[in-house]
Design an enzyme around this catalytic site. Structure first.
Site, PDB file in Angstrom:
ATOM      1  N   CYS A 141       0.801  -1.232   0.000  1.00  0.00           N
ATOM      2  CA  CYS A 141       0.000   0.000   0.000  1.00  0.00           C
ATOM      3  C   CYS A 141       0.836   1.286   0.000  1.00  0.00           C
ATOM      4  O   CYS A 141       0.357   2.321  -0.456  1.00  0.00           O
ATOM      5  CB  CYS A 141      -0.984   0.005   1.165  1.00  0.00           C
ATOM      6  SG  CYS A 141      -0.256  -0.356   2.768  1.00  0.00           S
ATOM      7  N   LYS A 215      -5.551  -9.052  11.503  1.00  0.00           N
ATOM      8  CA  LYS A 215      -5.454  -7.608  11.356  1.00  0.00           C
ATOM      9  C   LYS A 215      -6.813  -7.067  10.940  1.00  0.00           C
ATOM     10  O   LYS A 215      -7.387  -7.502   9.941  1.00  0.00           O
ATOM     11  CB  LYS A 215      -4.397  -7.281  10.292  1.00  0.00           C
ATOM     12  CG  LYS A 215      -4.257  -5.800  10.005  1.00  0.00           C
ATOM     13  CD  LYS A 215      -3.139  -5.540   9.015  1.00  0.00           C
ATOM     14  CE  LYS A 215      -3.084  -4.092   8.608  1.00  0.00           C
ATOM     15  NZ  LYS A 215      -2.062  -3.857   7.572  1.00  0.00           N
ATOM     16  N   LYS A 268      -3.595  -7.256  15.618  1.00  0.00           N
ATOM     17  CA  LYS A 268      -3.471  -5.823  15.382  1.00  0.00           C
ATOM     18  C   LYS A 268      -4.815  -5.218  15.023  1.00  0.00           C
ATOM     19  O   LYS A 268      -5.501  -5.786  14.179  1.00  0.00           O
ATOM     20  CB  LYS A 268      -2.485  -5.609  14.228  1.00  0.00           C
ATOM     21  CG  LYS A 268      -2.377  -4.186  13.754  1.00  0.00           C
ATOM     22  CD  LYS A 268      -1.513  -4.110  12.544  1.00  0.00           C
ATOM     23  CE  LYS A 268      -1.568  -2.683  12.042  1.00  0.00           C
ATOM     24  NZ  LYS A 268      -1.001  -2.534  10.757  1.00  0.00           N
TER      25      LYS A 268
HETATM   26  C1  PBG Z   1       0.248  -1.710   5.938  1.00  0.00           C
HETATM   27  C2  PBG Z   1       0.174  -1.413   7.399  1.00  0.00           C
HETATM   28  C3  PBG Z   1      -0.698  -0.551   8.092  1.00  0.00           C
HETATM   29  C4  PBG Z   1      -0.282  -0.571   9.428  1.00  0.00           C
HETATM   30  C5  PBG Z   1       0.785  -1.452   9.507  1.00  0.00           C
HETATM   31  N1  PBG Z   1       1.036  -1.975   8.247  1.00  0.00           N
HETATM   32  C6  PBG Z   1      -1.788   0.328   7.610  1.00  0.00           C
HETATM   33  C7  PBG Z   1      -3.001  -0.235   7.020  1.00  0.00           C
HETATM   34  O1  PBG Z   1      -3.194  -1.443   6.940  1.00  0.00           O
HETATM   35  O2  PBG Z   1      -3.797   0.573   6.583  1.00  0.00           O
HETATM   36  C8  PBG Z   1      -0.875   0.229  10.541  1.00  0.00           C
HETATM   37  C9  PBG Z   1       0.047   0.530  11.682  1.00  0.00           C
HETATM   38  C10 PBG Z   1      -0.394   1.607  12.604  1.00  0.00           C
HETATM   39  O3  PBG Z   1      -1.521   2.152  12.520  1.00  0.00           O
HETATM   40  O4  PBG Z   1       0.397   1.952  13.482  1.00  0.00           O
HETATM   41  N2  PBG Z   1      -0.760  -2.499   5.451  1.00  0.00           N
HETATM   42 ZN    ZN Z   2      -0.976  -2.486   3.195  1.00  0.00          ZN
END
Ligand code: PBG
Ligand code: ZN
Length: 344
Positions: A141, A215, A268
């Site tokens: 991303c 996640k 997460k």
């Molecule tokens: C990438 C990623 C994200 C986070 C960690 N890896 C953002 C998302 O998925 O939008 C979030 C970490 C944070 O908020 O501290 N995919």
């Molecule tokens: Zn991502």
């Protein structure tokens, strides 16, 4: 008169202990002093658990403050050396790298470029602090022009299976640059298996995978998307990240990543998902990480800046709670502060 009942005049003394039996437990007894509290404490917070996230950007001599995450900076590779000296000096065992590439495209080519920002950062950090565990976030991303975690089809859907190949290339490129641990976070089905196969086929059978297994599509990633410049340009991530109300599904996600070859599993965000951490801990015997995400950090920082809470106490309470729920590894933007507080 307290002595009256003891004057028995030869008769048996009344069973005073029965009459006065405490109807309640005096749990306050073991809270009465700092020493007693230390002795009965059930959860230990230690710097040994911490991983500190770093945002690595292109360019030279960049140290740009991240507005919604006070104390965190986007750093260019040349500024990493000083930063990782400080991190290692505080006794923090590892870092987690995110990259801001100079260019984005539909195929996320910056993610698997052997001379990309994260790849250069890995080399610089391993050179400066060889013992620091360098973990890389493996996602697309930050590298796609549309900001989704994988390539998008004509219909605007994120293509799962096309993502797998690019994620595997990215992880392999990180391993070649010297990463100690790779952490896929795209929430594509089969990503752990694909990365394990690619690493094994290329001589990296000993590179472990920390799977962002459960996640959630969370509002608490907001500040991160500013930090990593990775907000989706259309739609949201709800078709691949998990729905917040679900916990049994999280266990299925984890089970699948364990089967795919994960060495460490992760939940997460952390704070709003302590039940998921606890469920994962009781079901699986792998090392368990929890990501105390950007929004959780920002809330503490913002309230503290307003004088509404005590930052040190709040941050340590949050981290201790995540440990208590069962996480052994804490990924947190508070790692440097907490390391200092714990050393005092
Ligand atoms: C990438 C990623 C994200 C986070 C960690 N890896 C953002 C998302 O998925 O939008 C979030 C970490 C944070 O908020 O501290 N995919
Ligand atoms: Zn991502």
């Amino acid at each position: 008169m307290a002595t009256r009942t003891r004057r028995t005049n030869g008769k048996a003394a009344p069973a005073a202990s029965t009459a006065q039996a405490a109807p309640f437990a005096r749990l306050r007894r073991t809270r009465a002093s700092a020493g007693l509290r230390r002795l009965v404490r059930e959860t230990e917070l230690s710097v040994d658990s911490f991983i500190y996230p770093l945002f690595v950007t292109h360019g030279k001599n960049v140290r740009a403050p991240i507005a919604p995450m006070p104390g965190c900076y986007q750093l260019s590779v040349d500024n990493l050396r000083r930063e990782v000296r400080e991190i290692a000096g505080l006794g923090i065992p590892g870092v987690l790298l995110f990259g801001l590439p100079p260019r984005k495209d539909s195929e996320a080519s910056g993610a698997y470029d052997d001379s990309g920002v994260v790849q250069e950062a890995i080399r610089a950090i391993k050179d400066a602090e060889p013992n620091l565990v360098v973990t890389t976030d493996v996602c697309l991303c930050e590298y796609t022009d549309h900001g989704h975690c994988g390539p998008v089809t004509g219909a605007g859907q994120v293509n799962n299976d096309a993502s797998l190949e690019l994620l595997a290339r990215t992880a392999l490129s990180h391993a070649r640059a010297g990463a100690d641990l790779v952490a896929p976070s795209a929430m594509m089905d089969g990503q752990v298996q694909a990365i394990r196969a690619a690493l094994d086929a290329d001589g990296f059978a000993m590179t472990p995978i920390m799977a962002y297994a459960a996640k959630y599509a969370s509002s608490f990633f907001g500040p991160f998307r500013v930090a990593a410049d990775s907000a989706p340009q259309f739609g949201d991530r709800r078709s691949y990240q998990m729905d917040p109300p679900n916990v049994r599904e999280a266990l299925r996600e984890i089970e699948d990543d364990v089967a795919g070859g994960a060495d460490i599993i992760m939940v997460k965000p952390a704070l709003a998902y302590l039940d998921v951490i606890a469920a994962a801990r009781s079901r699986f015997d792998l090392p368990l990480a929890a990501y105390n995400v950007s929004g959780e950090y920002a809330m503490v920082k913002a309230a503290a800046a307003n004088g509404w809470i005590d930052e040190r106490r709040a941050a340590l309470e949050v981290l201790t709670a995540i440990r208590r729920a069962g996480a052994g590894i804490l990924i947190t933007y508070h790692a440097k502060d907490a390391a200092r507080w714990l050393a005092e």
